[in-house]
Write an enzyme that holds these catalytic residues in place. Structure first.
Site, PDB file in Angstrom:
ATOM      1  N   ASP A  85     -19.686 -11.468  -0.487  1.00  0.00           N
ATOM      2  CA  ASP A  85     -18.456 -11.260  -1.259  1.00  0.00           C
ATOM      3  C   ASP A  85     -18.437 -12.190  -2.465  1.00  0.00           C
ATOM      4  OD1 ASP A  85     -15.947 -10.160  -1.745  1.00  0.00           O
ATOM      5  OD2 ASP A  85     -14.901 -11.655  -0.530  1.00  0.00           O
ATOM      6  N   HIS A  86     -18.189 -11.638  -3.636  1.00  0.00           N
ATOM      7  CA  HIS A  86     -18.136 -12.412  -4.887  1.00  0.00           C
ATOM      8  C   HIS A  86     -19.361 -13.295  -5.087  1.00  0.00           C
ATOM      9  CE1 HIS A  86     -14.196 -11.212  -6.294  1.00  0.00           C
ATOM     10  NE2 HIS A  86     -13.816 -11.241  -5.028  1.00  0.00           N
ATOM     11  N   ASP A 106     -20.714 -10.611  -8.582  1.00  0.00           N
ATOM     12  CA  ASP A 106     -19.512 -10.691  -9.401  1.00  0.00           C
ATOM     13  C   ASP A 106     -19.857 -11.268 -10.762  1.00  0.00           C
ATOM     14  OD1 ASP A 106     -17.093 -11.055 -10.584  1.00  0.00           O
ATOM     15  OD2 ASP A 106     -16.209 -12.287  -8.997  1.00  0.00           O
ATOM     16  N   GLU A 136     -18.385  -5.938 -10.273  1.00  0.00           N
ATOM     17  CA  GLU A 136     -16.976  -6.131 -10.626  1.00  0.00           C
ATOM     18  C   GLU A 136     -16.761  -6.161 -12.130  1.00  0.00           C
ATOM     19  OE1 GLU A 136     -13.528  -9.514 -10.232  1.00  0.00           O
ATOM     20  OE2 GLU A 136     -14.705  -9.120  -8.423  1.00  0.00           O
ATOM     21  N   GLY A 179      -5.367 -14.152  -2.142  1.00  0.00           N
ATOM     22  CA  GLY A 179      -4.372 -15.077  -1.587  1.00  0.00           C
ATOM     23  C   GLY A 179      -2.996 -14.446  -1.518  1.00  0.00           C
ATOM     24  N   HIS A 208      -9.758  -5.526  -4.069  1.00  0.00           N
ATOM     25  CA  HIS A 208      -9.797  -6.901  -3.545  1.00  0.00           C
ATOM     26  C   HIS A 208      -8.371  -7.407  -3.397  1.00  0.00           C
ATOM     27  CE1 HIS A 208     -14.138  -8.182  -4.017  1.00  0.00           C
ATOM     28  NE2 HIS A 208     -14.126  -6.948  -4.497  1.00  0.00           N
ATOM     29  N   GLY A 210      -6.413  -7.568  -0.585  1.00  0.00           N
ATOM     30  CA  GLY A 210      -5.615  -6.616   0.188  1.00  0.00           C
ATOM     31  C   GLY A 210      -4.436  -7.235   0.920  1.00  0.00           C
ATOM     32  N   ASN A 230     -10.494  -5.099   0.753  1.00  0.00           N
ATOM     33  CA  ASN A 230     -10.875  -6.408   1.280  1.00  0.00           C
ATOM     34  C   ASN A 230      -9.669  -7.173   1.826  1.00  0.00           C
ATOM     35  OD1 ASN A 230     -13.217  -5.584   0.039  1.00  0.00           O
ATOM     36  ND2 ASN A 230     -13.554  -7.479  -1.083  1.00  0.00           N
ATOM     37  N   THR A 233      -7.132 -13.372   3.537  1.00  0.00           N
ATOM     38  CA  THR A 233      -6.019 -14.310   3.730  1.00  0.00           C
ATOM     39  C   THR A 233      -5.142 -13.923   4.920  1.00  0.00           C
ATOM     40  OG1 THR A 233      -6.026 -14.693   1.346  1.00  0.00           O
ATOM     41  CG2 THR A 233      -4.084 -15.455   2.559  1.00  0.00           C
TER      42      THR A 233
END
Length: 289
Positions: A85-86, A106, A136, A179, A208, A210, A230, A233
């Site tokens: 991820d990223h 990313d 992205e 976040g 992203h 979510g 995604n 958090t």
């Protein structure tokens, strides 16, 4: 079942008008909870690993070993993709070498020309190795492992340039953030989402951040071509709340309540409940059958 890339599951999701959840993992409990829930609900799943979480779990090879071992030992039969991820360009290469089945590069913080150049180099590698690749355009707001984005909306023409390179899926900024969402958040830009979808055609789109997006917005985003969502958090908050409750009730001081297997159990159950709730919302339950 061995690790799979995300292409097939996302193509099916687009056709079926649902989304596959990517749930980020942070340790053994996280991974186990997500895999068991996906198996119980017969839902395809993507395990996301940020570069920071990868370091925390002792490196990408450790993560691959743990996930593959769990799939075998827990008899997981649903499709599971292990996804960076990223990722940075170097991180992407490291995960390819470690045995990940899916990669996100990313390059959204680079000028578009550099984003294209770096993404293009990874497209060829992933194609040869049979891995899925996410790119992205337009950074996602908030902070994730030091990558800070203001949440600007992506330029549909730039999205097309990246999509045309042959990426499997595309994350386009549509006002979403990582976040917790602030109270003055403006909501998702469906205008941007529609414009991006019209320019990129059949490429599955990724949402992203979510956590905290209202259910009606999630459903609308799925109807407009989002096939991967995604979540990170929300699982962390659920884990934290359940662990706090256990300790505040003094259960860690009763009998063998201090045993980490007991101490972490409520949090692990809370993650399962969160994943289930999200899979219901995304519409992916039963889609692995």
């Amino acid at each position: 079942m061995p690790l799979v890339n995300a292409k097939d599951m996302l193509t099916k999701a687009m056709e079926g008008k649902y989304a596959v959840g990517q749930f980020n993992i942070n340790n053994l409990e996280w991974t186990k909870s997500i895999l068991l829930t996906a198996e119980e609900l017969k839902a395809p799943v993507i395990l996301g690993v940020s570069e920071g979480a990868g370091k925390y779990m002792c490196g990408y090879k450790t993560v691959v070993g743990m996930v593959k071992g769990m799939i075998e030992e827990l008899n997981i039969t649903v499709p599971v993709a292990l996804h960076l991820d990223h990722g940075s360009f170097e991180g992407a290469k490291a995960c390819i070498n470690a045995g990940f089945s899916s990669i996100m590069f990313d390059g959204s913080h680079y000028p578009i020309e550099e984003n294209i150049e770096k993404t293009k180099a990874l497209v060829n590698t992933c194609e040869v190795l049979g891995l899925s690749l996410e790119a992205e355009v337009g950074s996602i707001g908030g902070e994730e492992d030091g990558v800070i984005g203001a949440g600007e909306c992506a330029d549909p023409n730039e999205c097309k340039m990246i999509a045309d390179l042959g990426v499997t899926m595309l994350a386009a900024g549509i006002g979403n953030i990582h976040g917790k969402y602030p109270e003055n958040w403006q909501g998702l830009s469906f205008e941007t989402l529609e414009a991006v979808k019209n320019t990129v055609g059949d490429v599955p789109l990724v949402l992203h951040g979510g956590t905290g997006i209202p259910a009606d917005m999630i459903k609308k985003a799925i109807s407009l071509g989002v096939a991967k969502i995604n979540v990170n958090t929300e699982c962390q908050l659920a884990f934290q709340a359940a662990t706090r409750e256990y300790i505040e009730a003094g259960k860690d001081q009763q009998g063998k309540g201090f045993d980490p297997r007991k101490l972490l159990a409520p949090g692990a159950e809370a993650i399962k409940a969160t994943v289930k709730e999200k899979m219901e919302l995304f519409g992916c339950i039963g889609k692995a059958e």
